[in-house]
Design an enzyme around this catalytic site. Sequence first.
Site, PDB file in Angstrom:
ATOM      1  N   ASP A  47      53.383  16.521 -92.870  1.00 18.78           N
ATOM      2  CA  ASP A  47      54.644  16.211 -93.552  1.00 18.78           C
ATOM      3  C   ASP A  47      55.589  17.401 -93.608  1.00 18.78           C
ATOM      4  O   ASP A  47      55.191  18.559 -93.563  1.00 18.78           O
ATOM      5  CB  ASP A  47      54.384  15.678 -94.958  1.00 18.78           C
ATOM      6  CG  ASP A  47      53.523  16.612 -95.809  1.00 18.78           C
ATOM      7  OD1 ASP A  47      52.589  17.225 -95.261  1.00 18.78           O
ATOM      8  OD2 ASP A  47      53.780  16.722 -97.024  1.00 18.78           O
ATOM      9  N   GLU A  65      50.811  16.356 -97.610  1.00 19.20           N
ATOM     10  CA  GLU A  65      50.136  17.508 -98.213  1.00 19.20           C
ATOM     11  C   GLU A  65      50.976  18.101 -99.326  1.00 19.20           C
ATOM     12  O   GLU A  65      50.442  18.692-100.268  1.00 19.20           O
ATOM     13  CB  GLU A  65      49.864  18.572 -97.142  1.00 19.20           C
ATOM     14  CG  GLU A  65      49.100  19.794 -97.658  1.00 19.20           C
ATOM     15  CD  GLU A  65      49.971  20.814 -98.368  1.00 19.20           C
ATOM     16  OE1 GLU A  65      49.478  21.413 -99.353  1.00 19.20           O
ATOM     17  OE2 GLU A  65      51.135  21.011 -97.963  1.00 19.20           O
TER      18      GLU A  65
END
Length: 437
Positions: free
Chosen positions: A107, A173
């Site tokens: 991400d 994350e």
Amino acid sequence: MSLRRLLLASSVVLALSGGVALAQEAVPVASVEAAVQAVNPRVIAWRRDFHANPELGFAETRTAAAVAEHLRSLGLEVRTEVGRTGVVGILRGARPGKTVALRADMDALPVEEATGLPFASTATGTYLGNTVPVAHACGHDAHVAMLMGAAEVLAGMKDQIAGTVVFIFQPAEEGAPPGEPKGGAALMIEEGALRDPRPDAIFGLHVVPGRPGTIFYRPRGFMAASDRVDIVLNGRQTHGAWPWKGVDVIAVTGQVIETINTLTARTIDPTTTPTVFTIATIDAGVRYNIIPDRAVLSGTLRTFNIAQRDDLVRRTEAAVGHVAEAYGATAEFSVRQNAALVFNNEELSAWLAPVLEEAAGSGNVNPASPETTVAEDFSYLSQEVPGVFYHLGGSADGVDPATSPPNHSPSFDVNEAVLPVGVKAHVLTALRFLERS
């Protein structure tokens, strides 16, 4: 060879190995180095593509599709949509053995990039209901590319591998997006990322400011546990010229922040257990001459000691309530964990140092680095199976790491010269772990 001689030879092998088959022959470092150099142009291309096309947590559909396509092209077993957009690839070696997992996060962040790179992001996404710029300001683009490269190298060595390698490409994350109860690691675990097969160990890395190509970590507590703190203060609205006719939540807010800062700085010994408690957002008021009836604060708490963390949370909640009461206001206080303490297995940490030196070179690995107050939800994965998480220095050549832009900065960038080191670290960690078993 006669049956008698064959049995005799087998008995000698068993005797030398304590009654079990001898460990497999180690793959030469030179072979790994050649394979890493061969894949490096693609690793750079992948990194630049992901960098130019970043996606926020649980929205990494393009990234996940590219990862899954690549893993399938290597002949791996591939599971998609594990934890929304997560991808799991399984490489089974030519012979049975243990299982090792390697993890990368996918991400990006709601940050407007200011690197000036020719492949800089101009992408946008939706965050808190708003359209925001999105950028890989934490290096996850490099993480994905390096693990894709490692998968290609290891797939090319399948016939030399005894055991299984699991590649985990994780979403979200950076924490659970607003409205989501869990972040990427916790959700992937819940949906079976560490099952069938279950890894015997897991390893991961993160690019950070540091001398290019160096690797550093520490056994036991390495990266802080991270909690999100939310405080809502309720007062009574009044004219800015008549503060005594209302309950001034702006004044309460200032006292709450000062109280939190003082509690942290004056009641905890920073030389034994580093602790950071930061209030980072304040949302209050709509007009310069109106004292509002509500203020919303949020922040982050970073700790390394669970008992101390619990005590500080308890005392902070009580203190915030007392401050609000003194002004006639009320307070709502809540805490939610974003990441647990990254705890590196001691035995694996000691074993890993020479393996990482194979990847980074002698003198380029420090297995006794200081603790760091940044957090990582790799912690949830290493709570499930023994693991080690380490950092890879990626500052620009000739730039003091102390002054290079940090992760989450609009100017953060990764020195692409370190990508082969990360790929080699992944590959050698997996190979040497399976060889030792």
